[in-house]
Design a protein around this motif. Structure first.
Motif, PDB file in Angstrom:
ATOM      1  N   ARG A  61     -11.185  -4.124  -8.582  1.00 54.46           N
ATOM      2  CA  ARG A  61      -9.828  -4.445  -7.044  1.00 54.46           C
ATOM      3  C   ARG A  61      -9.125  -4.050  -7.431  1.00 54.46           C
ATOM      4  N   ARG A  82       0.826  -1.261   0.170  1.00 54.39           N
ATOM      5  CA  ARG A  82      -0.045   0.639  -0.132  1.00 54.39           C
ATOM      6  C   ARG A  82       1.107   0.983  -0.335  1.00 54.39           C
ATOM      7  N   ASP A 111      -8.389  -1.420  -4.996  1.00 48.61           N
ATOM      8  CA  ASP A 111      -7.106  -1.741  -3.849  1.00 48.61           C
ATOM      9  C   ASP A 111      -5.861  -1.562  -3.861  1.00 48.61           C
TER      10      ASP A 111
END
Lengths: 276, 256
Positions: free
Chosen positions: A89, A32, A172
Motif C-alpha cells: 500500500r 491523492r 496508494d
C-alpha cells in the motif's frame, strides 16, 4: 480524512555526543496529489519519507503525535502489520537503481519475487504481470529487460524497472526519494512523465523528495521546503517564484541560468533564526 | 597559439574483450586564460577527454599538445606542475586517512618544493585562498562537509601553482547553495591567477555561467562548438544541442 496525516514528527539519533534531531516537529497532510519535499542535504527530507514506512534503524527513533495512513495509526501498529503495508500500500523508489536492484539477480526474478511469494502467483502469471508493468513504464523491449541483469541496463532503464517493481502491487502512496537525480536531463523528463501519468490515472498519492527546487516546482502540486529538520515554507508549486521565506528565495537565486549575468552568483546567507 | 590543442583524439577502452570507442575524433583548442567547457550526458566521453590529457585513458589516435608540444607518452613531473585536475566526487578523491595537512603537503614533498616552516606557511595560505580557516589543517575528510572537501580538493590542485586546471564536474556532488560558493571561488581564483580552465559538466547552465566557449558532446563525438554569445542568442545548429538546451531551460523557466 487525508490519505496521509503527519503531526509533529520527530526523528532523533542517539550519538556519543548526545541526541541529534534529524527531523524536528514536521506536520503535513497528503492526498491523492503530488507533494514535493525539497531541501538540501541534511534537511531531513529523506528521514521524513522513511519515517512514513518506519524504515529508521536504531539508534534512530521516530516520534510523532500522530502519523496515520488511510486511518491506520502507523505509530501503534505492530511490525508485522507494518510489513503488510510496506510495498503493498505504501511503496518507495530510491535514488539510484545501481544500489537498489540486486546485482546478481535477473530483472525478471526481482520483479516476480513478490508476486510469487506474497501473492502466490504461478511463474507464468507473474511473468505476464511483470511484462505488463514494464510496458506501463514504457520499456520498449520488456522481454529482453526481464532476462537482463541490472548492470546490462542504462541508468534510466534501471530507474524505470525500479518504478515498475514498486507499482506492481498498485500502492496508494508512492514515496519517491530523488527518483531522477541520477539520470540525465533528457531521461529525467521521461521518468517524470511516467510518474505523472500514474498519479493521474490511478489516483495514487505521491511524495516527491528532491533537492531540486525547479524540478519540484514544475512537477508537483504543492511543495514543502525543509531546512534543518523543519518545514520553513509550504507553497503551491506554481507560486514558488513568490516564495516569501528567505531560504526558499536564496535557493532559487543561487542557481546559474543560461544567458544570466556572469558575475558572482548570489550565495545563501544562512540565518540562525531559520532553524528556530 | 592555443595553450591546449586536441587534434582528432580517439580513446578506446577494452571492456570484456570488446573495444569501447569512448572518444571518436574530437578536436578543440583552448586559448591561454580561457575557460572552455565540455557539456554532455553520461557516457558522452567528456570526462574521458580530461583523463586522456592526464594520461589516465588509453589514447588510440590523434594528438594532445600543451603549448605546442606533444605530450610525452608518460606524463612527467613538469606536466604536473602545469596541469592539475579537480575530480567530481570529493568523497572519493581525498584520501580518507590523510589529514588535510598531509593531502596538501604531498605535492610539495613529491616535487621537493618546501619543507618545515615554509611548508606549513604554504598549506595555511592555500587553505586561506580557498576560504578555509587554518583550523581545518589537521582535520580528516570525514570531519568536513562536501563543500569544504571540494575546497580542499581545489587547494590541493593549486599547491603546485599550475597554469591549467582540468575540472571534472567540480560541483555536481554539491547542494545548490554550496555549488554557487564553489563556482564563485573558481571564478575568483581564475581571475587572480590567470588560470586556464577546461571544465566538464552535464549542466549546461553551469557551463554557460563559467565558460567562454564550449563543445557539446554526444556518444564520443563533438556535436557542436558554441560560444557564450551564441548560446545566449539560442543560436545553435545541432538538434541535440537544442534538446539539451530545452531540457535545461524548461527546468529553470518553471520557477519564474
Amino acid at each position: 480524512m487525508s490519505l496521509l496525516e503527519v503531526e509533529n514528527l520527530r526523528v532523533t539519533f542517539a550519538t556519543e555526543a548526545g541526541p541529534v534531531e534529524a527531523v524536528r516537529g514536521v506536520s503535513f497532510r497528503l492526498d491523492r496529489e503530488r507533494l514535493g519535499i525539497v531541501g538540501e542535504s541534511g534537511s531531513g527530507k529523506t528521514m521524513t519519507g522513511r519515517s512514513v514506512l518506519r524504515l529508521i534503524r536504531p539508534p534512530g527513533r521516530i516520534e510523532a503525535d500522530r502519523m496515520a495512513f488511510g486511518g491506520v495509526d502507523l505509530m501503534r501498529i505492530s511490525e508485522r502489520e507494518m510489513r503488510a503495508l510496506r510495498g503493498r500500500r505504501i511503496a518507495m523508489v530510491m535514488q539510484d537503481p545501481k544500489f537498489s536492484l540486486n546485482p546478481v539477480m535477473r530483472v525478471g526474478a526481482q520483479l516476480t519475487e513478490g508476486l510469487r511469494l506474497r501473492d502466490g502467483m504461478s511463474a507464468r502469471e507473474a511473468r505476464a504481470k511483470a511484462l505488463e508493468a514494464l510496458e506501463a513504464v514504457q520499456i520498449r523491449d520488456p522481454e529482453r529487460v526481464l532476462d537482463a541483469y541490472p548492470h546490462e541496463l542504462s541508468g534510466g532503464m534501471g530507474q524505470r524497472v525500479m518504478i515498475a517493481m514498486m507499482l506492481i502491487p498498485e500502492p496508494d502512496l508512492l514515496i519517491a526519494d530523488e527518483p531522477t537525480s541520477a539520470l540525465d536531463v533528457t531521461v529525467q523528463a521521461e521518468v517524470l512523465r511516467i510518474l505523472d501519468a500514474l498519479v493521474r490515472e490511478r489516483g495514487m498519492g505521491l511524495m516527491f523528495i528532491s533537492h531540486d527546487l525547479n524540478l519540484v516546482a514544475r512537477f508537483c502540486d504543492r511543495v514543502l521546503v525543509m531546512y534543518r529538520g523543519r518545514i520553513v515554507e509550504e507553497i503551491e508549486a506554481q507560486r514558488l517564484s513568490q516564495a516569501t521565506h528567505p531560504y526558499t528565495q536564496g535557493l532559487l537565486g543561487c542557481l546559474p541560468k543560461i544567458g544570466g549575468a556572469r558575475g558572482p552568483l548570489p550565495t545563501l546567507a544562512r540565518d540562525a533564526a531559520w532553524s528556530e | 597559439m592555443a595553450l591546449i590543442e586536441i587534434d582528432d583524439l580517439h580513446v578506446t577502452f577494452e571492456a570484456k574483450g570488446r573495444p569501447v570507442h569512448a572518444v571518436r575524433g574530437v578536436s578543440l583548442a583552448v586559448e591561454v586564460r580561457e575557460s572552455y567547457g565540455l557539456v554532455g550526458e553520461s557516457g558522452s566521453g567528456k570526462s574521458t577527454i580530461l583523463r586522456a590529457i592526464c594520461g589516465m585513458a588509453p589514447v588510440t589516435g590523434g594528438a594532445i599538445r600543451i603549448d605546442g608540444r606533444a605530450l610525452a607518452p608518460r606524463r612527467d613531473r613538469g606536466f604536473a606542475r602545469r596541469v592539475q585536475m579537480v575530480f567530481q566526487d570529493p568523497y572519493a578523491s581525498l584520501h580518507p586517512r590523510h589529514t588535510v595537512d598531509r593531502t596538501l603537503g604531498e605535492p610539495l614533498a613529491i616535487h621537493g618544493l618546501a619543507r618545515g616552516a615554509e611548508r606549513g606557511r604554504r598549506i595555511v595560505q592555500a587553505l586561506a585562498d580557498v576560504g578555509l580557516d587554518a583550523a581545518f589543517r589537521f582535520r580528516f575528510p570525514h570531519q568536513l562537509s562536501g563543500g569544504q572537501r571540494q575546497r580542499v580538493a581545489i587547494a590541493r590542485a593549486l599547491m603546485l601553482e599550475p597554469e591549467i586546471l582540468l575540472l571534472d564536474e567540480p560541483t555536481s556532488a554539491l547542494d545548490a547553495s554550496v555549488q554557487a560558493e564553489a563556482l564563485n571561488l573558481l571564478s575568483r581564483l581564475r581571475a587572480e591567477r590567470g588560470l586556464t580552465f577546461l571544465m566538464v559538466s552535464h549542466d549546461l547552465a553551469v557551463i554557460d555561467h563559467m565558460c567562454d566557449r564550449l563543445t557539446v558532446m554526444k556518444e564520443g563525438r563533438a556535436v557542436e562548438n558554441l560560444d557564450h554569445a551564441q548560446l545566449a542568442r539560442h543560436d545553435m545548429k545541432a538538434s541535440y544541442t537544442r534538446e539539451l538546451f530545452a531540457a535545461t531551460t524548461e527546468r529553470i523557466a518553471a520557477a519564474e
